[in-house]
Design a protein around this motif. Structure first.
Motif, PDB file in Angstrom:
ATOM      1  N   LYS A 159       0.826  -1.213   0.000  1.00  0.00           N
ATOM      2  CA  LYS A 159       0.000   0.000   0.000  1.00  0.00           C
ATOM      3  C   LYS A 159       0.856   1.258   0.000  1.00  0.00           C
ATOM      4  O   LYS A 159       0.528   2.261  -0.643  1.00  0.00           O
ATOM      5  N   GLN A 160       1.970   1.231   0.711  1.00  0.00           N
ATOM      6  CA  GLN A 160       2.835   2.400   0.813  1.00  0.00           C
ATOM      7  C   GLN A 160       3.530   2.725  -0.502  1.00  0.00           C
ATOM      8  O   GLN A 160       3.839   3.879  -0.783  1.00  0.00           O
ATOM      9  N   GLU A 161       3.766   1.709  -1.311  1.00  0.00           N
ATOM     10  CA  GLU A 161       4.482   1.931  -2.576  1.00  0.00           C
ATOM     11  C   GLU A 161       3.579   1.862  -3.794  1.00  0.00           C
ATOM     12  O   GLU A 161       4.038   1.891  -4.927  1.00  0.00           O
ATOM     13  N   LEU A 162       2.265   1.772  -3.549  1.00  0.00           N
ATOM     14  CA  LEU A 162       1.317   1.588  -4.643  1.00  0.00           C
ATOM     15  C   LEU A 162       1.359   2.750  -5.619  1.00  0.00           C
ATOM     16  O   LEU A 162       1.354   3.915  -5.237  1.00  0.00           O
ATOM     17  N   THR A 163       1.406   2.427  -6.886  1.00  0.00           N
ATOM     18  CA  THR A 163       1.389   3.435  -7.945  1.00  0.00           C
ATOM     19  C   THR A 163       0.149   3.246  -8.809  1.00  0.00           C
ATOM     20  O   THR A 163      -0.603   2.301  -8.641  1.00  0.00           O
ATOM     21  N   ILE A 164      -0.061   4.160  -9.728  1.00  0.00           N
ATOM     22  CA  ILE A 164      -1.220   4.067 -10.612  1.00  0.00           C
ATOM     23  C   ILE A 164      -1.144   2.832 -11.493  1.00  0.00           C
ATOM     24  O   ILE A 164      -2.122   2.141 -11.726  1.00  0.00           O
ATOM     25  N   GLN A 165       0.064   2.520 -11.975  1.00  0.00           N
ATOM     26  CA  GLN A 165       0.247   1.395 -12.884  1.00  0.00           C
ATOM     27  C   GLN A 165       0.592   0.127 -12.104  1.00  0.00           C
ATOM     28  O   GLN A 165       1.640   0.065 -11.451  1.00  0.00           O
ATOM     29  N   PRO A 166      -0.267  -0.891 -12.104  1.00  0.00           N
ATOM     30  CA  PRO A 166       0.035  -2.124 -11.371  1.00  0.00           C
ATOM     31  C   PRO A 166       1.299  -2.793 -11.903  1.00  0.00           C
ATOM     32  O   PRO A 166       1.508  -2.869 -13.118  1.00  0.00           O
ATOM     33  N   VAL A 167       2.146  -3.273 -10.992  1.00  0.00           N
ATOM     34  CA  VAL A 167       3.385  -3.928 -11.413  1.00  0.00           C
ATOM     35  C   VAL A 167       3.414  -5.402 -11.028  1.00  0.00           C
ATOM     36  O   VAL A 167       4.317  -6.120 -11.430  1.00  0.00           O
ATOM     37  N   ASP A 168       2.455  -5.860 -10.252  1.00  0.00           N
ATOM     38  CA  ASP A 168       2.388  -7.263  -9.869  1.00  0.00           C
ATOM     39  C   ASP A 168       0.945  -7.614  -9.522  1.00  0.00           C
ATOM     40  O   ASP A 168       0.049  -6.763  -9.568  1.00  0.00           O
ATOM     41  N   LEU A 169       0.745  -8.879  -9.167  1.00  0.00           N
ATOM     42  CA  LEU A 169      -0.601  -9.368  -8.892  1.00  0.00           C
ATOM     43  C   LEU A 169      -1.259  -8.613  -7.736  1.00  0.00           C
ATOM     44  O   LEU A 169      -2.422  -8.205  -7.826  1.00  0.00           O
ATOM     45  N   LEU A 170      -0.526  -8.404  -6.659  1.00  0.00           N
ATOM     46  CA  LEU A 170      -1.099  -7.759  -5.484  1.00  0.00           C
ATOM     47  C   LEU A 170      -1.502  -6.315  -5.772  1.00  0.00           C
ATOM     48  O   LEU A 170      -2.599  -5.882  -5.390  1.00  0.00           O
TER      49      LEU A 170
END
Length: 494
Positions: free
Chosen positions: A260-271
Motif C-alpha cells: 500500500k505504501q508503494e502503490l502506484t497508478i500502474q500495477p506492477v504485480d498481482l497484489l
C-alpha cells in the motif's frame, strides 16, 4: 444430537482400534468391505496413512474406474479415475460441480474467500484479474529476473557449499523455500528471503505447514462436528490451527501494508493489481495472497522433490537431460527453458506418477448421472483422482510403472529431434482441466525447468540414504515426501 454423535464417534474409535488389532494387511488394503451405517469407515481408519494409495486401488478394481466411498452418516463420496467422468465434472457439467459448502467451510479458516475456495462471480473476478500475471511478457520477466536471481544468488551457492563440505540437505525444504521466495517476489513484489544461506527457521513457514496439514486432516474426520467442536472449545489441533492462521495473517498483512505504501497508478504485480481494482477489502486481499502462496509454494516444490528422486533412480534419463541442458547453454535464459523438450517430458512423467495434488473434489449442486452410469445425488462430493489415473494400465499401458519420458514425445517430421506430445487434460488432470485449469501451469513449467537446468548443469543430487526403498508419498492438499528428502550434493564431473 451432539451428545449422541460424540458418543458414537468415541465408540467407533474404540472399535477401529480393536479392528486394527486383528486386521490383516490384505484386509486393510481391500476397498470392498462396507458395513451398514458406518460404510467404509473401518477401512478408512485403517488406511488413514495411505489414503491416496488405498483409494487408487479401489478405483483400479472397479470395472468403471469409479468407486463409491461410503462414509458414516450418509456422507457418500464418488471417487473416479475415468477420463469421461473427469471431463463431465470439470467441463460438460461445470456449473453443476463446484467447490461447494463442504470444501469451502472446511478450508475457510485458512483460505477464506481466496480464488481456490470460491465459486461463481467471485471466482470469475479473481481469475480474470489474476490472468494478467501469466502473459508472455510476465513469464519472461519471471524466469529471467526472479527465478534466475534466486537460483544464482541463493540456491547454487547453498549447493556449492554443501558439495564442498559434504553436508546433508533436506531438498524438499530447500525447494519449498525457493518456491516461496519466487511466488512472493513475482506476485507481491516482496522478498521473504527464506533461502538465505542460514536457512532461517521462519515462524510463517512453520505456521503455513501446520495450517495446511490440519486443514487437510479435517476432511478425514468421521464427521465435521468433531473439528467444529474442537474449534469451538479451542483445543487440540484446532487451537494450533487458530494460532497458525494468526501467524500467517500477520505475515500477509505485513506484505499488504508495504504494498500500500508503494502503490502506484500502474500495477506492477498481482497484489497491486488487486489493490488497484477498488473492489476488494483488506480481508479478501489477504485471502487471495494466502491462496497464491499455497499454489506457488507447495505444488512446484512437491513436483521437483519427486523429480530429483526419480532421476537418481534413472541415470540414463538424467544423462539425456544433462545433454539437452548443455545443448541449450548458449541460449538466452527464457529461450533455453522454453525449448527444453526432453526435460519438459520428464517433468510430466514425474508428475504422472507423483502428482502435486493427488485428489481434487467438487460438490454436486443437483442430481446427476455420470457418463459411466454412477448416480450422483445433490450434495454429494465427487472427486477425480490424478494419482490413480497416472497408474492406470488402460491409459498408460503395461509399463505404466516405469519412468519413461519418451511416452510424451513423438517424431517431428520437420526436424531431427522429437517434439513434445501433450496429453488430453482429462486423461492427465494434474493441472485440473476445463474452465478452472491452472492459470500458473506455464509459469510452473518454466520455473521447474530453470531449476533443473541450473542444478544439473553443475551438480548431481544423491539421496543421503539409498537403501533401495521408495520414499513415502504423503497426500494432503498437496503431496509431500514423508520425512523430507535428505540428499548430498556432488559436483558434476565432465
Amino acid at each position: 444430537m451432539l451428545e449422541f454423535t460424540l458418543l458414537f464417534c468415541f465408540l467407533l474409535t474404540l472399535l477401529c482400534i480393536s479392528f486394527k488389532l486383528f486386521l490383516t494387511d490384505s484386509d486393510a488394503k481391500s476397498p470392498t468391505k462396507s458395513y451398514p451405517f458406518i460404510g467404509h469407515y473401518l477401512l478408512i481408519y485403517a488406511n488413514h496413512h495411505r489414503l491416496a494409495q488405498w483409494t487408487s486401488d479401489a478405483i483400479h478394481n472397479s470395472p468403471t474406474f469409479t468407486f463409491l466411498l461410503r462414509r458414516p452418516f450418509g456422507q457418500n463420496r464418488v471417487l473416479s479415475g475415468n477420463p469421461a467422468v473427469v471431463q463431465h465434472i470439470l467441463k460438460t457439467k461445470f456449473s453443476t460441480y463446484q467447490k461447494g459448502d463442504i470444501f469451502r467451510s472446511t478450508l475457510f479458516d485458512l483460505l477464506g474467500d481466496g480464488i481456490f475456495n470460491v465459486d461463481g462471480d467471485e471466482w470469475k473476478f479473481q481469475r480474470q484479474l489474476s490472468s494478467h500475471e501469466f502473459n508472455t511478457k510476465s513469464l519472461r520477466h519471471f524466469v529471467e529476473h526472479v527465478v534466475d536471481d534466486e537460483l544464482n544468488k541463493r540456491l547454487i551457492p547453498i549447493f556449492t557449499s554443501a558439495a564442498a563440505n559434504n553436508t546433508v540437505l533436506d531438498l524438499q525444504d530447500i525447494l519449498q523455500r525457493f518456491a516461496l521466495d519466487n511466488i512472493c517476489r513475482i506476485a507481491f513484489g516482496y522478498d521473504p528471503a527464506y533461502l538465505n544461506p542460514s536457512l532461517p527457521q521462519a515462524k510463517f513457514a512453520v505456521a503455513f505447514e501446520d495450517a495446511v496439514r490440519i486443514s487437510s486432516e479435517r476432511f478425514r474426520m468421521i464427521t465435521p462436528l468433531l473439528w467444529k467442536l474442537k474449534r469451538f472449545l479451542n483445543i487440540g489441533s484446532e487451537k494450533r490451527l487458530k494460532e497458525a492462521v494468526s501467524e500467517i495473517r500477520q505475515f500477509t498483512t505485513k506484505i499488504l501494508n508495504e504494498k500500500k505504501q508503494e502503490l502506484t497508478i500502474q500495477p506492477v504485480d498481482l497484489l497491486s493489481r488487486f489493490l488497484n481494482s477498488g473492489h476488494l477489502d483488506e480481508n479478501l486481499v489477504t485471502d487471495i495472497v494466502i491462496s497464491f502462496i499455497l499454489a506457488g509454494r507447495d505444488t512446484t516444490s512437491a513436483a521437483l522433490t519427486w523429480f530429483f528422486w526419480l532421476l537418481h533412480k534413472n541415470p540414463a534419463i538424467e544423462s539425456e537431460i544433462v545433454k539437452e541442458i548443455k545443448e541449450k547453454s548458449d541460449s538466452p535464459v527464457y529461450d533455453e527453458v522454453k525449448d527444453m523438450v526432453y526435460t519438459h517430458a520428464s517433468l510430466c512423467e514425474s508428475m504422472r506418477l507423483y502428482p502435486p495434488v493427488p485428489v481434487d473434489s467438487k460438490l454436486a449442486n443437483a442430481d446427476d448421472v455420470l457418463p459411466d452410469g454412477t448416480v450422483v445425488k445433490k450434495g454429494m462430493m465427487v472427486s477425480y483422482h490424478p494419482y490413480a489415473m497416472g497408474r492406470m494400465e488402460s491409459i498408460w499401458g503395461e509399463n505404466w510403472m516405469e519412468f519413461q519420458p519418451e511416452r510424451w514425445l513423438e517424431k517431428d517430421e520437420t526436424a531431427e529431434k522429437k517434439k513434445f506430445r501433450a496429453r488430453d487434460p482429462y486423461v492427465y488432470p494434474v493441472f485440473q482441466a476445463g474452465p478452472r485449469i491452472c492459470l500458473g501451469k506455464d509459469m510452473a513449467f518454466l520455473q521447474m525447468k530453470r531449476v533443473v537446468a541450473g542444478v544439473l548443469r553443475q551438480f548431481k543430487v544423491v539421496p543421503a540414504v539409498d537403501d533401495g526403498s521408495e520414499p513415502v508419498y504423503v497426500a494432503a492438499l498437496t503431496s509431500k515426501m514423508k520425512g523430507g528428502f535428505l540428499v548430498k550434493i556432488k559436483e558434476r564431473k565432465e
